[in-house]
Design a protein around this motif. Structure first.
Motif, PDB file in Angstrom:
ATOM      1  N   LEU A 111       1.184  -1.635 -14.564  1.00 57.84           N
ATOM      2  CA  LEU A 111       1.118  -0.188 -14.720  1.00 57.84           C
ATOM      3  C   LEU A 111       0.084   0.390 -13.762  1.00 57.84           C
ATOM      4  N   LYS A 112      -1.037  -0.321 -13.637  1.00 62.76           N
ATOM      5  CA  LYS A 112      -2.140   0.172 -12.815  1.00 62.76           C
ATOM      6  C   LYS A 112      -1.859  -0.064 -11.328  1.00 62.76           C
ATOM      7  N   GLU A 113      -1.458  -1.320 -11.019  1.00 58.38           N
ATOM      8  CA  GLU A 113      -1.327  -1.679  -9.609  1.00 58.38           C
ATOM      9  C   GLU A 113      -0.061  -1.119  -8.968  1.00 58.38           C
ATOM     10  N   GLN A 114       0.988  -1.001  -9.773  1.00 60.30           N
ATOM     11  CA  GLN A 114       2.283  -0.598  -9.209  1.00 60.30           C
ATOM     12  C   GLN A 114       2.649   0.826  -9.618  1.00 60.30           C
ATOM     13  N   LYS A 115       1.682   1.606  -9.987  1.00 61.02           N
ATOM     14  CA  LYS A 115       1.976   2.944 -10.512  1.00 61.02           C
ATOM     15  C   LYS A 115       2.921   3.720  -9.588  1.00 61.02           C
ATOM     16  N   GLY A 116       3.996   4.227 -10.189  1.00 59.67           N
ATOM     17  CA  GLY A 116       4.969   4.982  -9.398  1.00 59.67           C
ATOM     18  C   GLY A 116       5.875   4.120  -8.540  1.00 59.67           C
ATOM     19  N   ASN A 174       5.233   6.877 -15.703  1.00 59.35           N
ATOM     20  CA  ASN A 174       4.603   6.462 -14.445  1.00 59.35           C
ATOM     21  C   ASN A 174       5.501   5.567 -13.600  1.00 59.35           C
ATOM     22  N   ASP A 199       3.845   6.380 -21.428  1.00 60.68           N
ATOM     23  CA  ASP A 199       2.962   5.727 -20.474  1.00 60.68           C
ATOM     24  C   ASP A 199       3.762   5.010 -19.391  1.00 60.68           C
TER      25      ASP A 199
END
Lengths: 373, 218
Positions: free
Chosen positions: A121-126, A162, A158
């Protein structure tokens, strides 16, 4: 979908696994792979000249991460994907997609599993693709489906909010499906309704047809965008035509040959299931062509009418499954429109016949002006 | 007392659309009943019974839609007996009184036969409802028909129906409205006959020739 535990730095190694080698390891020849690419171009209704482009796209590195969420569901869509008798090319394509999170099949559990999700979720956001299976309950703050202390609604907001795009697999994730059937005690809805801001492509069906899921992903890998959709958010390549219009029993419909009873001669001869309540004439899906279980068969092919499972609220609007028309509200369960209509026509005729008899015996009716004899 | 005279009441478009509607409704009902609950009439799959029945149904549907549209157009262009005001007597005080009087006659509460040149007030109101039912049939019918080509023009025109109603709900409405129109047809023929006998205005033949017998006060 074996490579799911990505919490420990194996990520970069796996990303560079090339597809040809994986295929070689699993005994899939180049020829099989090209056959698969050709089949995919057919599913997507693309010209055959695009097959090399599909093959190149599939072999290229740069497949997005996938987070597979499961909410109110029977896991039927996961099963449809996993229960293939042989490892198919499509399965491997999905496999190497780097499925970072999937409750049903990931090796990690508990906090580790949640970490994997948070990491993607954090590293690949979008940039990642969310795949959702199952409906999302929104009633009472979404307490009816919670994972790791978070409600399905919060997780969906969430993750899907994203994501580059969200693919809903099955009718539950698309439109609420069976959990949303009246009276819908948990307030179940599909992803698009739960997270209106998300980019959602719906792949309804009960279960989703794996070929359509793979084709959607292949379309995305080949063209870098999602396929064109209809008014219900379903890709046109799979849901652009009615079941009835592509059905193998259609010639019997046009001819006028209908199954009237289960197990009858007409049933065994493969006649049209229209009178047995088949909802093929109101359902949009490519079941007659793609079929299920590696194209073995599909409901109508095996002698059962279509239940309309890829349409929104099918559990409420397509029932009774074994009758052509729904029951008329307020008239008891087994009262059909035709019975009511016949009753109405007979009652009208009787009422006016009575009126006519009375009129005939009333001889002193006066026109407003007198008659000239 | 008044002189009996022939008055041209029903203009050609009124009469033509009336009879086209009748033929279409008969055809659509018979074919529609078969489509809704077919019997096995074919011996081999190479026959085309349902195919032809549906073809006739769709052709009649187009004819009916054009006829209804023409009649609505004529409601704004025709003579006073064809005008839209004839169908909404409820809008005026006088019209409501005529409705009440006609109701009293129909329910045997009065012996005074309302004599009007065009439609009587209750008939006009009934036709307004019937035209509403026509529109329901046309919209639901073409919505269901358009499903064979979901990206087509027709589907673009009537596809909004599927956003508002369930597919099966539209089907049920199409079916039930047919029965309402059949019940109306029974009532319509009876009432026309009744008024022809009692009113002696020649309403039956008027629908063929256009003329009704009218008495003028001196």
């Amino acid at each position: 979908m074996g490579h799911t535990d990505k919490g420990d730095g194996t990520d970069s190694v796996e990303r560079h696994l090339d597809l040809p080698r994986i295929f070689a390891e699993r005994g899939i020849s180049r020829r099989d792979f090209m056959k698969f690419c050709t089949a995919m171009s057919a599913v997507l209704a693309l010209p055959v000249t695009l097959v090399p482009k599909i093959a190149a796209a599939l072999e290229a590195d740069g497949r997005p991460s996938i987070i597979w969420l499961e909410f109110q569901s029977c896991t039927g869509d996961t099963e449809a994907l996993l229960r293939a008798a042989n490892p198919t090319v499509g399965e491997i394509v999905l496999d190497v997609l780097s499925v970072d999170y999937s409750e049903t099949i990931m090796a990690a559990a508990g906090h580790q599993a949640e970490e994997a999700r948070m990491k993607t979720l954090k590293e690949q956001k979008g940039k990642y693709i969310a795949v959702v299976e199952g409906a999302i309950p929104v009633k009472d703050g979404g307490i009816y489906c919670c994972i790791a202390g978070k409600s399905a609604l919060d997780i969906a907001r969430d993750v899907c909010g994203n994501a580059l795009a969200t693919i809903t697999v099955g009718t539950c994730a698309s439109y609420g499906g069976i959990p949303a059937a009246a009276p819908n005690p948990t307030g179940a809805v599909g992803v698009k309704e739960a997270v209106p801001g998300a980019t959602v492509i719906n792949l309804p069906g009960c279960p989703v047809n794996t070929d359509n899921l793979v084709a959607t992903v292949v379309h995305f890998l080949t063209f870098g965008k999602l396929p064109a959709v209809d008014g219900k958010g379903r890709p046109l390549f799979a849901y652009g035509k009615r079941i009835h219009d592509n059905c193998e029993r259609r010639p019997h419909f046009d001819a006028g040959q209908y199954v009237e009873a289960w197990g009858s001669e007409a049933h065994r001869s493969g006649h049209c299931l229209y009178k047995m309540g088949c909802k093929g004439p109101e359902t949009f899906h490519n079941c007659p062509i793609q079929r299920y279980n590696e194209k073995t068969n599909w409901p109508v092919g095996s002698g059962h009418g279509c239940a309309g499972c890829s349409e929104p609220q099918f559990w409420d609007t397509m029932t009774p499954f074994y009758k052509r028309l729904p029951n008329v509200p307020g008239f008891g369960v087994e009262t059909t429109a035709d019975k009511i209509g016949t009753g109405l026509a007979v009652a009208t005729a009787a009422a006016f016949a009575a009126h006519g008899v009375v009129s005939a015996f009333r001889r002193k009716d006066e026109p407003e002006r007198e008659k000239e004899e | 007392m008044g002189n009996l005279s022939e008055k041209y009441v029903w203009e050609v478009p009124v009469r033509v659309t009336h009879w086209v509607n009748m033929v279409c409704i008969l055809t659509l009902s018979v074919t529609g009943l078969y489509i809704g609950a077919p019997r096995t009439l074919a011996l081999t799959p190479s026959e085309y019974v349902m195919g032809w029945v549906r073809f006739v149904h769709f052709v009649a549907a187009y004819a009916f839609a054009i006829s209804v549209a023409s009649r609505i157009y004529w409601a704004f262009r025709g003579n006073r007996y064809a005008r839209w005001q004839e169908f909404f007597p409820i809008l005026t005080r006088e019209g409501r009184w005529h409705m009440f009087e006609t109701f009293r006659y129909y329910t045997f509460l009065s012996r005074q036969i309302p004599h009007v040149t065009g439609h009587n007030a209750l008939a006009g109101t009934a036709y307004a409802v019937v035209f509403l039912l026509y529109l329901v049939m046309i919209v639901t019918g073409f919505a269901l028909y358009a499903e064979h080509a979901p990206q087509g023009t027709l589907h673009t025109l009537v596809g909004w129906m599927f956003a508002l109603f369930s597919n099966q709900g539209i089907r049920l409405t199409h079916h039930l409205t047919m029965w309402l129109l059949i019940a109306f047809a029974i009532h319509h023929v009876y009432s026309a006959w009744l008024m022809d006998v009692k009113e002696k205005g020649g309403v039956m033949s008027g629908m063929f020739g256009g003329y009704k017998s009218v008495r003028e006060r001196n």
